[in-house]
Write an enzyme that holds these catalytic residues in place. Sequence first.
Site, PDB file in Angstrom:
ATOM      1  N   ASP A  97       2.834   6.051   4.173  1.00 29.42           N
ATOM      2  CA  ASP A  97       3.697   6.929   3.380  1.00 29.42           C
ATOM      3  C   ASP A  97       3.149   7.252   1.996  1.00 29.42           C
ATOM      4  O   ASP A  97       3.886   7.647   1.103  1.00 29.42           O
ATOM      5  CB  ASP A  97       5.065   6.245   3.219  1.00 29.42           C
ATOM      6  CG  ASP A  97       4.938   4.841   2.617  1.00 29.42           C
ATOM      7  OD1 ASP A  97       3.860   4.527   2.077  1.00 29.42           O
ATOM      8  OD2 ASP A  97       5.922   4.084   2.670  1.00 29.42           O
ATOM      9  N   GLU A 119       2.023   3.712  11.848  1.00 26.91           N
ATOM     10  CA  GLU A 119       3.228   3.187  11.168  1.00 26.91           C
ATOM     11  C   GLU A 119       4.227   4.335  10.934  1.00 26.91           C
ATOM     12  O   GLU A 119       4.712   4.584   9.828  1.00 26.91           O
ATOM     13  CB  GLU A 119       2.889   2.489   9.846  1.00 26.91           C
ATOM     14  CG  GLU A 119       3.950   1.516   9.374  1.00 26.91           C
ATOM     15  CD  GLU A 119       3.647   0.950   7.985  1.00 26.91           C
ATOM     16  OE1 GLU A 119       3.682   1.701   7.000  1.00 26.91           O
ATOM     17  OE2 GLU A 119       3.367  -0.260   7.896  1.00 26.91           O
ATOM     18  N   GLU A 133       7.988   7.580  -1.195  1.00 25.69           N
ATOM     19  CA  GLU A 133       7.408   7.282   0.129  1.00 25.69           C
ATOM     20  C   GLU A 133       8.318   7.681   1.290  1.00 25.69           C
ATOM     21  O   GLU A 133       7.829   8.042   2.358  1.00 25.69           O
ATOM     22  CB  GLU A 133       7.042   5.797   0.207  1.00 25.69           C
ATOM     23  CG  GLU A 133       5.827   5.405  -0.636  1.00 25.69           C
ATOM     24  CD  GLU A 133       6.144   5.158  -2.103  1.00 25.69           C
ATOM     25  OE1 GLU A 133       7.334   5.228  -2.491  1.00 25.69           O
ATOM     26  OE2 GLU A 133       5.199   4.891  -2.864  1.00 25.69           O
ATOM     27  N   HIS A 214       5.452  -3.615  -7.682  1.00 26.14           N
ATOM     28  CA  HIS A 214       4.727  -2.392  -8.068  1.00 26.14           C
ATOM     29  C   HIS A 214       5.503  -1.117  -7.804  1.00 26.14           C
ATOM     30  O   HIS A 214       5.037  -0.027  -8.145  1.00 26.14           O
ATOM     31  CB  HIS A 214       3.398  -2.298  -7.312  1.00 26.14           C
ATOM     32  CG  HIS A 214       3.569  -1.974  -5.855  1.00 26.14           C
ATOM     33  ND1 HIS A 214       3.693  -0.685  -5.392  1.00 26.14           N
ATOM     34  CD2 HIS A 214       3.666  -2.759  -4.769  1.00 26.14           C
ATOM     35  CE1 HIS A 214       3.845  -0.700  -4.073  1.00 26.14           C
ATOM     36  NE2 HIS A 214       3.847  -1.953  -3.677  1.00 26.14           N
ATOM     37  N   ARG A 216       7.462   2.240  -7.736  1.00 22.16           N
ATOM     38  CA  ARG A 216       7.766   3.211  -8.783  1.00 22.16           C
ATOM     39  C   ARG A 216       9.255   3.251  -9.102  1.00 22.16           C
ATOM     40  O   ARG A 216       9.636   3.442 -10.259  1.00 22.16           O
ATOM     41  CB  ARG A 216       7.311   4.613  -8.357  1.00 22.16           C
ATOM     42  CG  ARG A 216       5.815   4.814  -8.500  1.00 22.16           C
ATOM     43  CD  ARG A 216       5.355   6.124  -7.887  1.00 22.16           C
ATOM     44  NE  ARG A 216       3.902   6.203  -7.935  1.00 22.16           N
ATOM     45  CZ  ARG A 216       3.214   6.809  -8.908  1.00 22.16           C
ATOM     46  NH1 ARG A 216       3.844   7.411  -9.891  1.00 22.16           N
ATOM     47  NH2 ARG A 216       1.899   6.832  -8.886  1.00 22.16           N
ATOM     48  N   HIS A 246      -0.269  -6.093 -10.198  1.00 21.67           N
ATOM     49  CA  HIS A 246      -0.775  -4.765  -9.795  1.00 21.67           C
ATOM     50  C   HIS A 246      -1.438  -4.083 -10.997  1.00 21.67           C
ATOM     51  O   HIS A 246      -1.032  -4.291 -12.149  1.00 21.67           O
ATOM     52  CB  HIS A 246       0.423  -3.943  -9.312  1.00 21.67           C
ATOM     53  CG  HIS A 246       0.071  -2.724  -8.502  1.00 21.67           C
ATOM     54  ND1 HIS A 246      -0.405  -1.571  -9.071  1.00 21.67           N
ATOM     55  CD2 HIS A 246       0.156  -2.482  -7.167  1.00 21.67           C
ATOM     56  CE1 HIS A 246      -0.608  -0.665  -8.116  1.00 21.67           C
ATOM     57  NE2 HIS A 246      -0.269  -1.191  -6.952  1.00 21.67           N
TER      58      HIS A 246
HETATM   59  C1  UD1 Z   1       0.644   3.730  -4.254  1.00 14.33           C
HETATM   60  C2  UD1 Z   1       1.536   4.353  -3.147  1.00 14.33           C
HETATM   61  C3  UD1 Z   1       2.540   3.327  -2.664  1.00 14.33           C
HETATM   62  C4  UD1 Z   1       1.881   2.033  -2.270  1.00 14.33           C
HETATM   63  C5  UD1 Z   1       1.055   1.520  -3.434  1.00 14.33           C
HETATM   64  C6  UD1 Z   1       0.337   0.267  -3.016  1.00 14.33           C
HETATM   65  C7  UD1 Z   1       1.923   6.744  -3.435  1.00 14.33           C
HETATM   66  C8  UD1 Z   1       2.857   7.798  -3.868  1.00 14.33           C
HETATM   67  N1  UD1 Z   1       2.315   5.474  -3.642  1.00 14.33           N
HETATM   68  O1  UD1 Z   1       1.451   3.541  -5.393  1.00 14.33           O
HETATM   69  O2  UD1 Z   1       3.209   3.860  -1.533  1.00 14.33           O
HETATM   70  O3  UD1 Z   1       2.892   1.100  -1.971  1.00 14.33           O
HETATM   71  O4  UD1 Z   1       0.095   2.519  -3.796  1.00 14.33           O
HETATM   72  O5  UD1 Z   1      -0.136  -0.453  -4.093  1.00 14.33           O
HETATM   73  O6  UD1 Z   1       0.887   7.030  -2.904  1.00 14.33           O
HETATM   74  N2  UD1 Z   1      -4.681   1.396 -10.457  1.00 14.33           N
HETATM   75  C9  UD1 Z   1      -5.923   0.951 -10.850  1.00 14.33           C
HETATM   76  N3  UD1 Z   1      -6.770   0.456  -9.902  1.00 14.33           N
HETATM   77  C10 UD1 Z   1      -6.432   0.369  -8.596  1.00 14.33           C
HETATM   78  C11 UD1 Z   1      -5.153   0.815  -8.192  1.00 14.33           C
HETATM   79  C12 UD1 Z   1      -4.287   1.341  -9.128  1.00 14.33           C
HETATM   80  O7  UD1 Z   1      -6.250   0.987 -12.011  1.00 14.33           O
HETATM   81  O8  UD1 Z   1      -7.253  -0.099  -7.791  1.00 14.33           O
HETATM   82  C13 UD1 Z   1      -3.743   1.970 -11.460  1.00 14.33           C
HETATM   83  C14 UD1 Z   1      -4.206   3.328 -11.991  1.00 14.33           C
HETATM   84  O9  UD1 Z   1      -3.859   3.418 -13.335  1.00 14.33           O
HETATM   85  C15 UD1 Z   1      -3.366   4.295 -11.146  1.00 14.33           C
HETATM   86  C16 UD1 Z   1      -2.077   3.522 -11.043  1.00 14.33           C
HETATM   87  O10 UD1 Z   1      -2.471   2.162 -10.870  1.00 14.33           O
HETATM   88  O11 UD1 Z   1      -3.214   5.553 -11.772  1.00 14.33           O
HETATM   89  C17 UD1 Z   1      -1.141   3.930  -9.964  1.00 14.33           C
HETATM   90  O12 UD1 Z   1      -1.763   4.082  -8.710  1.00 14.33           O
HETATM   91  P1  UD1 Z   1      -1.088   5.089  -7.622  1.00 14.33           P
HETATM   92  O13 UD1 Z   1      -1.893   5.047  -6.379  1.00 14.33           O
HETATM   93  O14 UD1 Z   1      -0.829   6.412  -8.227  1.00 14.33           O
HETATM   94  O15 UD1 Z   1       0.349   4.502  -7.376  1.00 14.33           O
HETATM   95  P2  UD1 Z   1       0.900   3.164  -6.830  1.00 14.33           P
HETATM   96  O16 UD1 Z   1       2.086   2.871  -7.634  1.00 14.33           O
HETATM   97  O17 UD1 Z   1      -0.174   2.140  -6.736  1.00 14.33           O
HETATM   98  N1  UDP Z   2      -2.098  -7.801  -1.270  1.00 10.33           N
HETATM   99  C1  UDP Z   2      -3.360  -8.218  -1.621  1.00 10.33           C
HETATM  100  N2  UDP Z   2      -3.571  -8.726  -2.889  1.00 10.33           N
HETATM  101  C2  UDP Z   2      -2.576  -8.828  -3.806  1.00 10.33           C
HETATM  102  C3  UDP Z   2      -1.279  -8.372  -3.440  1.00 10.33           C
HETATM  103  C4  UDP Z   2      -1.082  -7.857  -2.169  1.00 10.33           C
HETATM  104  O1  UDP Z   2      -4.291  -8.163  -0.808  1.00 10.33           O
HETATM  105  O2  UDP Z   2      -2.828  -9.284  -4.925  1.00 10.33           O
HETATM  106  C5  UDP Z   2      -1.896  -7.214   0.068  1.00 10.33           C
HETATM  107  C6  UDP Z   2      -0.725  -7.759   0.859  1.00 10.33           C
HETATM  108  O3  UDP Z   2      -1.129  -8.827   1.656  1.00 10.33           O
HETATM  109  C7  UDP Z   2      -0.276  -6.563   1.687  1.00 10.33           C
HETATM  110  C8  UDP Z   2      -0.686  -5.380   0.850  1.00 10.33           C
HETATM  111  O4  UDP Z   2      -1.604  -5.852  -0.136  1.00 10.33           O
HETATM  112  O5  UDP Z   2      -0.967  -6.476   2.911  1.00 10.33           O
HETATM  113  C9  UDP Z   2       0.510  -4.774   0.198  1.00 10.33           C
HETATM  114  O6  UDP Z   2       0.129  -3.874  -0.787  1.00 10.33           O
HETATM  115  P1  UDP Z   2       1.141  -3.321  -1.844  1.00 10.33           P
HETATM  116  O7  UDP Z   2       2.235  -4.326  -2.078  1.00 10.33           O
HETATM  117  O8  UDP Z   2       0.353  -2.857  -3.001  1.00 10.33           O
HETATM  118  O9  UDP Z   2       1.721  -2.012  -1.118  1.00 10.33           O
HETATM  119  P2  UDP Z   2       2.916  -1.750  -0.092  1.00 10.33           P
HETATM  120  O10 UDP Z   2       2.744  -2.637   1.087  1.00 10.33           O
HETATM  121  O11 UDP Z   2       4.210  -1.985  -0.831  1.00 10.33           O
HETATM  122  O12 UDP Z   2       2.775  -0.291   0.244  1.00 10.33           O
END
Ligand code: UD1
Ligand code: UDP
Length: 377
Positions: A97, A119, A133, A214, A216, A246
């Site tokens: 999603d 999924e 999502e 994490h 939003r 996160h």
């Molecule tokens: C995204 C997904 C969410 C998922 C989550 C998993 C969307 C709309 N949301 O949300 O469904 O559950 O990822 O974690 O796609 N950042 C870093 N390094 C990284 C990752 C993130 O610096 O490796 C920071 C950056 O500043 C980035 C921010 O996190 O801009 C947000 O990342 P983003 O993918 O936009 O949103 P998530 O809240 O992580």
């Molecule tokens: N996870 C990880 N390292 C972490 C936290 C989570 O590998 O420090 C893994 C966790 O086991 C799960 C996935 O990341 O499989 C979940 O990711 P996240 O919570 O970011 O996203 P969501 O599942 O809510 O979309």
Amino acid sequence: MAKRIMVIFGTRPEAIKLFPVVTAIRQTNGVDPVVLVTGQHREMLDQVLDIAGLVPDHDLALMQPGQSLDEISARLLTGIGSVLDHEQPDMVIVQGDTATAMCGALAAYYRKLPVAHVEAGLRSGNIYHPWPEEVNRKIIGSMADLHFAPTETAAVALRREAVPDAHIFVTGNTVVDALHWVTDKLRHAPERANIIAPLEARFAGKRIIGVTTHRRENFGSGMADIADAIRTLAARDDVAIIFPVHLNPQVRSAIMPVLGDLANVALLEPLDYLNFTRLLQIADLMLTDSGGVQEEAPALGKPVLVMRDTTERPEGVAAGTARLVGTDKNRIVSEASALLDDAVAYAAMAQAHNPFGDGHSAGRIAVIISKWFTDRP
Ligand code: UD1
Ligand code: UDP
């Protein structure tokens, strides 16, 4: 000639749930994977690619710090579109999603390419929880040809939206495949969980609470309440909290200032999947708003308190291993304390259930895709 299946992902959870699918496609006759990562996440994506030994064919490297939903979506749509034009695959696979999944499906649909959705069918019934999502997943569902529902509950939701039965396949969730793969590695080399091992020694004798957050929709007051609740729980001298934070700056600014100074709270950088699975194994209790953790904790028999008001994964709640507690500080503290103080209540939740899959989902998906092409010469 083998059909070329483009597998598109960009975030940590997508990578965890799709690396088994890439492997399965590689091992199945008639289909070959082409891997496109968008880099919606960077470090957190790379951690999974490293552990899985997966080298993408294309990496769009799109992440920017603090990216907004419309900025990332615009970059995703044009970036994925140009790779599709170049590669001209026979099918596109997206998972879940995220913005990457939604834009990947949309770019494929614009080119009239078949879309397979891994999924599929998870629904909370509330378009603002999880946000955005819930709507992303519904948009993908409206374009997909193949809907891989992880559970019968998800399949029912798709049928209710008039998706034809012949396009729905109940496969289990590939997260269980990934979890089996990593627990197998830990069984043979537990020392690879090199970040958790010293914490096990440091917190010996304490009850371990693992935390992630994490979402939003929890930004702002929800996350402030979560931080306060953890601080209150940390006042107990029988607990230690392990909290990989996160990388989203909105998460870090809510959590670090409130919890950074406590001796029994370990705030960590995001853990690689080996270390995170080890945390799940040693935790007495998980507090989370994550989707994936709601699936992994029941598989390992770990009670999980879900810091959200709704869930699109009701199976863990139905199995009794997960409970929705929202983000109210008092509720989080009282529910966690009740579990820590009441051995009977704890034992009732700490039962291993696997409502999400048997660890063979990716193989099923690859075979169904291969057959889909042989049925359409
Ligand atoms: C995204 C997904 C969410 C998922 C989550 C998993 C969307 C709309 N949301 O949300 O469904 O559950 O990822 O974690 O796609 N950042 C870093 N390094 C990284 C990752 C993130 O610096 O490796 C920071 C950056 O500043 C980035 C921010 O996190 O801009 C947000 O990342 P983003 O993918 O936009 O949103 P998530 O809240 O992580
Ligand atoms: N996870 C990880 N390292 C972490 C936290 C989570 O590998 O420090 C893994 C966790 O086991 C799960 C996935 O990341 O499989 C979940 O990711 P996240 O919570 O970011 O996203 P969501 O599942 O809510 O979309």
